[in-house]
Design a protein around this motif. Sequence first.
Motif, PDB file in Angstrom:
ATOM      1  N   GLY A  89      63.905   1.136  20.372  1.00  0.00           N
ATOM      2  CA  GLY A  89      63.897   2.050  19.234  1.00  0.00           C
ATOM      3  C   GLY A  89      62.505   2.208  18.636  1.00  0.00           C
ATOM      4  O   GLY A  89      62.112   3.306  18.240  1.00  0.00           O
ATOM      5  N   SER A  90      61.737   1.127  18.589  1.00  0.00           N
ATOM      6  CA  SER A  90      60.356   1.203  18.095  1.00  0.00           C
ATOM      7  C   SER A  90      59.509   2.087  18.999  1.00  0.00           C
ATOM      8  O   SER A  90      58.737   2.926  18.528  1.00  0.00           O
ATOM      9  N   THR A 143      68.546   1.517  15.601  1.00  0.00           N
ATOM     10  CA  THR A 143      67.869   0.243  15.357  1.00  0.00           C
ATOM     11  C   THR A 143      68.477  -0.459  14.153  1.00  0.00           C
ATOM     12  O   THR A 143      69.147   0.154  13.329  1.00  0.00           O
ATOM     13  N   LEU A 152      60.662   5.739  18.552  1.00  0.00           N
ATOM     14  CA  LEU A 152      60.227   6.326  17.291  1.00  0.00           C
ATOM     15  C   LEU A 152      58.742   6.670  17.331  1.00  0.00           C
ATOM     16  O   LEU A 152      58.337   7.727  16.841  1.00  0.00           O
ATOM     17  N   ALA A 188      61.342  14.705  13.722  1.00  0.00           N
ATOM     18  CA  ALA A 188      61.301  13.352  13.159  1.00  0.00           C
ATOM     19  C   ALA A 188      62.517  13.048  12.284  1.00  0.00           C
ATOM     20  O   ALA A 188      63.030  11.935  12.323  1.00  0.00           O
ATOM     21  N   ALA A 215      55.917   0.358  19.407  1.00  0.00           N
ATOM     22  CA  ALA A 215      55.677   1.546  18.597  1.00  0.00           C
ATOM     23  C   ALA A 215      54.293   2.118  18.882  1.00  0.00           C
ATOM     24  O   ALA A 215      54.125   3.344  18.998  1.00  0.00           O
ATOM     25  N   VAL A 237      58.559   9.870  19.489  1.00  0.00           N
ATOM     26  CA  VAL A 237      59.056  11.045  18.754  1.00  0.00           C
ATOM     27  C   VAL A 237      58.081  11.450  17.657  1.00  0.00           C
ATOM     28  O   VAL A 237      57.794  12.643  17.477  1.00  0.00           O
ATOM     29  N   THR A 238      57.562  10.477  16.949  1.00  0.00           N
ATOM     30  CA  THR A 238      56.645  10.763  15.847  1.00  0.00           C
ATOM     31  C   THR A 238      55.406  11.509  16.334  1.00  0.00           C
ATOM     32  O   THR A 238      54.953  12.458  15.693  1.00  0.00           O
ATOM     33  N   LEU A 256      67.514   7.382  15.683  1.00  0.00           N
ATOM     34  CA  LEU A 256      66.876   6.078  15.830  1.00  0.00           C
ATOM     35  C   LEU A 256      67.082   5.188  14.610  1.00  0.00           C
ATOM     36  O   LEU A 256      67.113   3.959  14.736  1.00  0.00           O
ATOM     37  N   GLY A 257      67.256   5.796  13.450  1.00  0.00           N
ATOM     38  CA  GLY A 257      67.605   5.009  12.269  1.00  0.00           C
ATOM     39  C   GLY A 257      68.971   4.356  12.409  1.00  0.00           C
ATOM     40  O   GLY A 257      69.188   3.225  11.972  1.00  0.00           O
ATOM     41  N   GLY A 312      64.257  10.734  14.464  1.00  0.00           N
ATOM     42  CA  GLY A 312      63.699   9.506  13.911  1.00  0.00           C
ATOM     43  C   GLY A 312      64.600   8.882  12.863  1.00  0.00           C
ATOM     44  O   GLY A 312      65.145   7.795  13.060  1.00  0.00           O
ATOM     45  N   ALA A 313      64.766   9.558  11.757  1.00  0.00           N
ATOM     46  CA  ALA A 313      65.594   9.020  10.678  1.00  0.00           C
ATOM     47  C   ALA A 313      67.069   8.983  11.065  1.00  0.00           C
ATOM     48  O   ALA A 313      67.772   8.035  10.738  1.00  0.00           O
TER      49      ALA A 313
END
Length: 119
Positions: free
Chosen positions: A46-47, A73, A50, A61, A109, A53-54, A69-70, A65-66
């Motif tokens: 997930g890190s 993780t 993210l 995102a 990450a 994706v970022t 992946l939020g 992301g939120a």
Amino acid sequence: MNPLLFLGAALAGGVGAVLRYLVDLGIARLAGRRFPWGIFLVNLSGSFALGLVTAALPGAAVLLGAGLLGGYTTFSTAMLDAVALWRDGERPAAAFDAVGMLLLGLLAAGVGLALGSVL
């Protein structure tokens, strides 16, 4: 944030949570439950994702992301796993779980960000 994006992020978060459960369950079946490898790998992947994706998809995102992946993780489960290992007398495993996940998560990450920036 518009209502459609909010709803999409919420639904993606639910999908991420289900994915986390399935990955954790699958890894536990392969590796056993002595060490929480499933959550460890979920948080590392997930890190990385993210970071990717970022850098590569900043417009996605919020949704990926939120949302996804939020939900995928989990910091709380990881810390609970580390405390449980410590409580059970598995001090080196507890330290590896907490510190190793932090350091390897930062590395993952960073690699995701670097890879995403060249895509």
